[in-house]
Scaffold this motif. Structure first.
Motif, mmCIF file in Angstrom:
data_model
loop_
_atom_site.group_PDB
_atom_site.id
_atom_site.type_symbol
_atom_site.label_atom_id
_atom_site.label_comp_id
_atom_site.label_asym_id
_atom_site.label_seq_id
_atom_site.Cartn_x
_atom_site.Cartn_y
_atom_site.Cartn_z
ATOM 1 N N PHE A 24 0.831 -1.199 0.000
ATOM 2 C CA PHE A 24 0.000 0.000 0.000
ATOM 3 C C PHE A 24 0.872 1.259 0.000
ATOM 4 O O PHE A 24 0.594 2.214 -0.732
ATOM 5 N N GLU A 25 1.924 1.259 0.801
ATOM 6 C CA GLU A 25 2.828 2.414 0.862
ATOM 7 C C GLU A 25 3.490 2.679 -0.485
ATOM 8 O O GLU A 25 3.774 3.831 -0.820
ATOM 9 N N ALA A 26 3.726 1.623 -1.272
ATOM 10 C CA ALA A 26 4.389 1.772 -2.566
ATOM 11 C C ALA A 26 3.468 2.340 -3.642
ATOM 12 O O ALA A 26 3.943 2.754 -4.707
ATOM 13 N N ALA A 50 -7.885 3.491 10.831
ATOM 14 C CA ALA A 50 -7.398 4.159 12.038
ATOM 15 C C ALA A 50 -5.961 4.637 11.922
ATOM 16 O O ALA A 50 -5.590 5.644 12.533
ATOM 17 N N GLU A 51 -5.140 3.940 11.149
ATOM 18 C CA GLU A 51 -3.699 4.198 11.186
ATOM 19 C C GLU A 51 -3.092 4.793 9.920
ATOM 20 O O GLU A 51 -1.973 5.303 9.967
ATOM 21 N N VAL A 52 -3.779 4.718 8.788
ATOM 22 C CA VAL A 52 -3.176 5.143 7.519
ATOM 23 C C VAL A 52 -4.000 6.289 6.924
ATOM 24 O O VAL A 52 -5.097 6.071 6.397
ATOM 25 N N ASP A 53 -3.468 7.494 7.018
ATOM 26 C CA ASP A 53 -4.192 8.672 6.541
ATOM 27 C C ASP A 53 -4.514 8.603 5.052
ATOM 28 O O ASP A 53 -5.540 9.119 4.616
ATOM 29 N N ALA A 54 -3.667 7.963 4.261
ATOM 30 C CA ALA A 54 -3.859 7.911 2.810
ATOM 31 C C ALA A 54 -4.892 6.871 2.385
ATOM 32 O O ALA A 54 -5.248 6.820 1.208
ATOM 33 N N PHE A 55 -5.394 6.053 3.309
ATOM 34 C CA PHE A 55 -6.394 5.041 2.965
ATOM 35 C C PHE A 55 -7.732 5.719 2.715
ATOM 36 O O PHE A 55 -8.248 6.457 3.546
ATOM 37 N N ASP A 56 -8.317 5.462 1.553
ATOM 38 C CA ASP A 56 -9.615 6.033 1.160
ATOM 39 C C ASP A 56 -10.724 5.075 1.589
ATOM 40 O O ASP A 56 -11.245 4.304 0.786
ATOM 41 N N ALA A 57 -11.076 5.116 2.867
ATOM 42 C CA ALA A 57 -12.042 4.170 3.438
ATOM 43 C C ALA A 57 -13.419 4.278 2.774
ATOM 44 O O ALA A 57 -14.130 3.277 2.660
ATOM 45 N N LYS A 69 -12.897 -17.148 -0.673
ATOM 46 C CA LYS A 69 -12.207 -16.179 -1.516
ATOM 47 C C LYS A 69 -12.920 -14.827 -1.421
ATOM 48 O O LYS A 69 -14.078 -14.686 -1.820
ATOM 49 N N TYR A 70 -12.203 -13.857 -0.871
ATOM 50 C CA TYR A 70 -12.700 -12.496 -0.762
ATOM 51 C C TYR A 70 -11.744 -11.592 -1.531
ATOM 52 O O TYR A 70 -10.527 -11.708 -1.387
ATOM 53 N N VAL A 71 -12.301 -10.706 -2.328
ATOM 54 C CA VAL A 71 -11.515 -9.766 -3.121
ATOM 55 C C VAL A 71 -11.822 -8.368 -2.593
ATOM 56 O O VAL A 71 -12.978 -7.931 -2.620
ATOM 57 N N ALA A 72 -10.782 -7.700 -2.098
ATOM 58 C CA ALA A 72 -10.970 -6.368 -1.517
ATOM 59 C C ALA A 72 -10.077 -5.370 -2.238
ATOM 60 O O ALA A 72 -8.910 -5.651 -2.523
ATOM 61 N N ASP A 73 -10.654 -4.208 -2.530
ATOM 62 C CA ASP A 73 -9.906 -3.113 -3.140
ATOM 63 C C ASP A 73 -9.643 -2.051 -2.073
ATOM 64 O O ASP A 73 -10.579 -1.557 -1.429
ATOM 65 N N LEU A 74 -8.380 -1.719 -1.902
ATOM 66 C CA LEU A 74 -7.941 -0.758 -0.903
ATOM 67 C C LEU A 74 -7.402 0.480 -1.637
ATOM 68 O O LEU A 74 -6.235 0.493 -2.065
ATOM 69 N N PRO A 75 -8.227 1.495 -1.830
ATOM 70 C CA PRO A 75 -7.781 2.667 -2.587
ATOM 71 C C PRO A 75 -6.939 3.626 -1.743
ATOM 72 O O PRO A 75 -7.133 3.754 -0.539
ATOM 73 N N LYS A 76 -6.015 4.288 -2.424
ATOM 74 C CA LYS A 76 -5.160 5.274 -1.777
ATOM 75 C C LYS A 76 -5.554 6.662 -2.262
ATOM 76 O O LYS A 76 -5.729 6.880 -3.453
ATOM 77 N N GLN A 77 -5.714 7.570 -1.328
ATOM 78 C CA GLN A 77 -6.092 8.950 -1.676
ATOM 79 C C GLN A 77 -4.943 9.652 -2.356
ATOM 80 O O GLN A 77 -3.806 9.368 -2.166
#
Length: 77
Positions: A24-26, A50-57, A69-77
């Motif tokens: 995610f950081e990359a 709670a911990e990553v300001d750049a996470f677009d919750a 099988k769960y597929v999750a998209d974690l967007p970065k602001q």
């Protein structure tokens, strides 16, 4: 389209969150990390929220694509 996809189903549980955080950081701003997991990653969602300001919750998405099988998209602001 996600910038990076990680299939974590074969990764030992203690190694998953560090691997996710590093990937995610990359990411560049506006990119998305897609993870494939054997369970719904709700604890990860709350951790990132709670911990990553750049996470677009607000734009987080997760879908079940089979019994383990769960597929999750974690967007970065």
């Amino acid at each position: 389209m996600p910038a990076t996809t990680l299939d974590l189903r074969e990764t030992p549980p203690p190694e998953r969150h560090p691997k996710i955080h590093n990937a995610f950081e990359a990411l560049a701003s506006g990119e998305t990390l897609r993870i494939i997991n054997d369970h719904e990653p709700k604890p990860l969602f709350y951790e990132l929220q709670a911990e990553v300001d750049a996470f677009d919750a607000a734009n987080y998405q997760c879908e079940q694509d089979g019994p383990r099988k769960y597929v999750a998209d974690l967007p970065k602001q």
